[in-house]
Write a protein that holds these residues in place. Structure first.
Motif, PDB file in Angstrom:
ATOM      1  N   HIS A 144       0.830  -1.206   0.000  1.00  0.00           N
ATOM      2  CA  HIS A 144       0.000   0.000   0.000  1.00  0.00           C
ATOM      3  C   HIS A 144       0.866   1.258   0.000  1.00  0.00           C
ATOM      4  O   HIS A 144       2.024   1.241   0.388  1.00  0.00           O
ATOM      5  N   ASN A 145       0.282   2.334  -0.486  1.00  0.00           N
ATOM      6  CA  ASN A 145       0.932   3.655  -0.532  1.00  0.00           C
ATOM      7  C   ASN A 145       2.131   3.724  -1.481  1.00  0.00           C
ATOM      8  O   ASN A 145       2.861   4.722  -1.475  1.00  0.00           O
ATOM      9  N   CYS A 146       2.379   2.684  -2.256  1.00  0.00           N
ATOM     10  CA  CYS A 146       3.483   2.771  -3.225  1.00  0.00           C
ATOM     11  C   CYS A 146       3.089   3.715  -4.357  1.00  0.00           C
ATOM     12  O   CYS A 146       1.920   3.801  -4.732  1.00  0.00           O
ATOM     13  N   LYS A 147       4.109   4.408  -4.892  1.00  0.00           N
ATOM     14  CA  LYS A 147       3.904   5.238  -6.084  1.00  0.00           C
ATOM     15  C   LYS A 147       4.922   4.817  -7.129  1.00  0.00           C
ATOM     16  O   LYS A 147       6.131   4.823  -6.855  1.00  0.00           O
ATOM     17  N   ILE A 148       4.429   4.479  -8.304  1.00  0.00           N
ATOM     18  CA  ILE A 148       5.301   3.985  -9.372  1.00  0.00           C
ATOM     19  C   ILE A 148       5.075   4.843 -10.607  1.00  0.00           C
ATOM     20  O   ILE A 148       3.924   5.085 -10.990  1.00  0.00           O
ATOM     21  N   GLY A 149       6.171   5.300 -11.216  1.00  0.00           N
ATOM     22  CA  GLY A 149       6.097   6.206 -12.361  1.00  0.00           C
ATOM     23  C   GLY A 149       5.692   5.515 -13.653  1.00  0.00           C
ATOM     24  O   GLY A 149       5.136   4.427 -13.650  1.00  0.00           O
ATOM     25  N   LYS A 150       6.025   6.153 -14.771  1.00  0.00           N
ATOM     26  CA  LYS A 150       5.628   5.582 -16.065  1.00  0.00           C
ATOM     27  C   LYS A 150       6.763   4.770 -16.669  1.00  0.00           C
ATOM     28  O   LYS A 150       7.933   4.937 -16.313  1.00  0.00           O
ATOM     29  N   ASN A 151       6.395   3.895 -17.597  1.00  0.00           N
ATOM     30  CA  ASN A 151       7.367   3.049 -18.303  1.00  0.00           C
ATOM     31  C   ASN A 151       8.202   2.201 -17.352  1.00  0.00           C
ATOM     32  O   ASN A 151       9.409   2.046 -17.521  1.00  0.00           O
ATOM     33  N   VAL A 152       7.565   1.670 -16.363  1.00  0.00           N
ATOM     34  CA  VAL A 152       8.265   0.825 -15.390  1.00  0.00           C
ATOM     35  C   VAL A 152       7.995  -0.637 -15.709  1.00  0.00           C
ATOM     36  O   VAL A 152       6.872  -1.016 -16.064  1.00  0.00           O
ATOM     37  N   LYS A 153       9.052  -1.470 -15.609  1.00  0.00           N
ATOM     38  CA  LYS A 153       8.913  -2.907 -15.865  1.00  0.00           C
ATOM     39  C   LYS A 153       9.390  -3.666 -14.629  1.00  0.00           C
ATOM     40  O   LYS A 153      10.542  -3.538 -14.230  1.00  0.00           O
ATOM     41  N   ILE A 154       8.505  -4.424 -14.062  1.00  0.00           N
ATOM     42  CA  ILE A 154       8.859  -5.206 -12.873  1.00  0.00           C
ATOM     43  C   ILE A 154       8.667  -6.679 -13.208  1.00  0.00           C
ATOM     44  O   ILE A 154       7.567  -7.105 -13.559  1.00  0.00           O
ATOM     45  N   HIS A 155       9.756  -7.428 -13.144  1.00  0.00           N
ATOM     46  CA  HIS A 155       9.728  -8.824 -13.564  1.00  0.00           C
ATOM     47  C   HIS A 155       9.107  -9.712 -12.477  1.00  0.00           C
ATOM     48  O   HIS A 155       8.773  -9.257 -11.393  1.00  0.00           O
ATOM     49  N   ASP A 156       9.038 -10.997 -12.767  1.00  0.00           N
ATOM     50  CA  ASP A 156       8.304 -11.956 -11.938  1.00  0.00           C
ATOM     51  C   ASP A 156       8.876 -12.081 -10.520  1.00  0.00           C
ATOM     52  O   ASP A 156      10.086 -11.979 -10.304  1.00  0.00           O
TER      53      ASP A 156
END
Lengths: 298, 298, 298
Positions: free
Chosen positions: C118-130
């Motif tokens: 919760h409360n995370c903020k993630i910008g644009k063009n982000v890639k998070i793998h498995d």
């Protein structure tokens, strides 16, 4: 399958084409393996003699261009940066190819939360424990066991500095990971896929936990490696080696068959004689260490 | 519960039985703890004196067989290889036992993508963060917290070389992992379960991130260990020790209560005095290091 | 938002209040950043001069209390233990705040089994793998890639010893992790969140696999770090540094811009000159090592 022309590539890496600007290119390749429908790059003088005679085209600097006979060239100021930029172009090209579901052999035991990317091929009698991540295009043989939390085929660590932008430019990793038969990989290991060629673990390789294998490493048959050892990029390790825990091996060296390396060693050069190697001062009381360091620094 | 006879075991490890070929065996056991319905193995001369008087049977070589009085024996050329082969037989035997759902205490906080194997027992007030993998048969006490990506109970790293086949034969890991109360385990740690006995973390043990604890390690009460330290197999660490980061501890040694080990130390022998230990040369400018190495090599 | 009074805090850490017992406190803070609605602690004499003039209140020992002019104080025998106990109180307070769903920018590529708190903020063009785990309150910029198995925002490693109970008391980690733009994080890394302040990776930082970044570490722009390196708590690393693999950096030091550290170095002091640093004996045949160690110990 989609392809690129020299024009496409030159335009995306700010290069100048010499030769056939409409030449069709299918693959970004290693300098010594480059075929007629492929392009490679020459990083520095030492690469010139390795250039494949069949290469379709090559990315190089103006100085080196004078020394290379190959007809089709893309000339750029910084060929390593040119390679980095081209790698993104080819990564996107390959991404546009058809993606196949993983092919998986019989008797497959799949843990919970295991991810397996597209185009993977997995042999028979394979057991993959929980929370393992397998990136696309990985090939795994028969009788392989991979323990929880390991990551197979992650991006190798490669960046070229763009000095004008003062920025690291990612070198997209276009190779694969090949794991042969009877390999066991411990928990929380990371095996990066190749940059251009492949990372390769031969039959019977055994890895303990938290081992890091960088891109393009080749590990020979029956070699066993203990926990928290790191093998840097493009290292070639022979058959039947035994490498203990917390060992560091620098990149681009070769270790012959039958080498034994004791724990915490720092391997900084090729080892061409099968022997037992070690490297660090052994633990002792801190007061003795302090005295020793004082003595050494005198 | 299913059992094996000496005949079954001998046949699967290419051994010759002396004594009661129909003797019923339930467990593969450690040499000093072996009971009348169990079998153990003698690896070399040093194991002879440890052999439990109650042992049901023992796997040993023809030479050592002459020195051992125990009635029921299985004689093989290579007892360590015999043990490896027997471990597979017993692994399959135990797999055939009934599998229980995990028993979990009150106030359990379970993260996303957490896997918990069969027969696990978990106490009260336990918090397990996301993507943690817990292998079967793990026991966890009260007030334990395990951070993301950690793996508890993975296979210890054990293989015996079959010289005829030129192949590593896996030693199946038959023990468990026991984590007592008030233990905290950081992110991406790996705690292997025991080969025959257990891996054991006592009350109040605190582990930082990316720590590797090998099979059969015992860690005493309130001992704290910092990141990326690796403890090899069968090490016994006392109470109230503090071990810093990137420390390597070789296998089969004993560290007494109250020991402090500074970062990056390489612990190669038992430490029987509570003191502060260290081990490596400190960082300095590379030119100085090169001079020092040159001096040392003269 | 809920708050605490000095009375609440003193009662939970067994302290005695001097000053306004009804003072409202919203935050547990660092000694040099403490505002009028916050409380901090003074661990030892060296903290006295750092105390912010605006601090609402301070936790300290009877001896140090005599030297500190601040009106509102909580006096305890062991201020570090007092801090640990207070951290739990504030952790529970903050837990009672409203929890927001993660805010995620456009073009987000989310792998399988990725958890985002919760409360995370993630910008644009982000890639998070498995199989990546992201703890609550993490902030991630644009164009960030995180490889499989990495853990972002796990608890920093902090405990205070309660000598009466002979027990480690957890220091709850109340800070966050901030990852700026264009950062790449390899597989199976661990980035701990801050204890009170934040852990911070600036624009363009590149991390290889299995790197450990402890709480409150600050890493400058474009710094690149290779596999299995560990950075201990509160280290500040400059811009454009290159740190090789298996390096250990002890806590609370500062590394200036442009430093290069070779593999396996042990960094034990601040580095204020941009240069190439190294540290360990190089690998050689074990017989030579044994001779060298013998010589060194004479």
């Amino acid at each position: 399958m989609p392809t690129l022309t020299l024009r496409d590539i030159a335009s995306s890496i700010d290069g100048e084409v010499k030769g056939n600007i409409d030449l069709t290119i299918r693959l970004l390749s290693e300098v010594h393996k480059c075929n007629s429908d492929q392009i490679c790059f020459i990083k520095d003088e030492s690469f010139i003699s390795k250039l494949s005679e069949d290469a379709g085209a090559v990315i190089l600097s103006p100085e080196i261009a004078k020394k290379v006979k190959l007809e089709n060239q893309i000339i750029v100021d910084d060929p390593y940066l040119g390679y980095a930029r081209a790698s993104k172009l080819f990564f996107n090209l390959y991404q546009s190819y058809e993606k196949a579901e993983p092919e998986i052999g019989e008797n497959f035991i799949r843990g919970e939360n295991v991810s397996i990317g597209h185009n993977c091929k997995i042999g028979k009698n394979v057991k993959i424990h929980d929370n393992v991540s397998i990136y696309p295009n990985t090939r795994i043989g028969d009788n392989v066991e991979i323990h929880s939390g390991s990551v197979i085929g992650s991006d190798g660590f490669g960046f070229a500095k763009d000095k004008n932008l003062d920025k690291w430019i990612k070198i997209y990793q276009l190779g694969s990971t090949i794991i042969e038969n009877d390999v066991e990989i411990g928990a929380n290991c990371t095996i990066d896929r190749g940059a251009l060629g492949n990372t390769h673990l031969a039959n019977g390789v055994k890895l303990d936990n938290q081992i890091h294998i960088a891109h393009n490493v080749i590990i020979g048959k029956n070699t066993a490696i203990a926990a928290q050892t790191a093998i840097a990029g493009s290292v070639k390790i022979g058959n039947n080696c035994q490498i203990a825990g917390h060992v560091s091996v620098v990149g681009h060296i070769e270790i012959c068959d039958g080498v034994v390396i004791l724990a915490k060693s720092f391997v900084t050069k090729s080892l061409s004689k099968p022997a037992v190697y070690s490297g660090v001062l052994k633990v002792q009381e801190h007061t003795k260490t302090l005295k020793l360091i004082a003595k050494l620094n005198r």
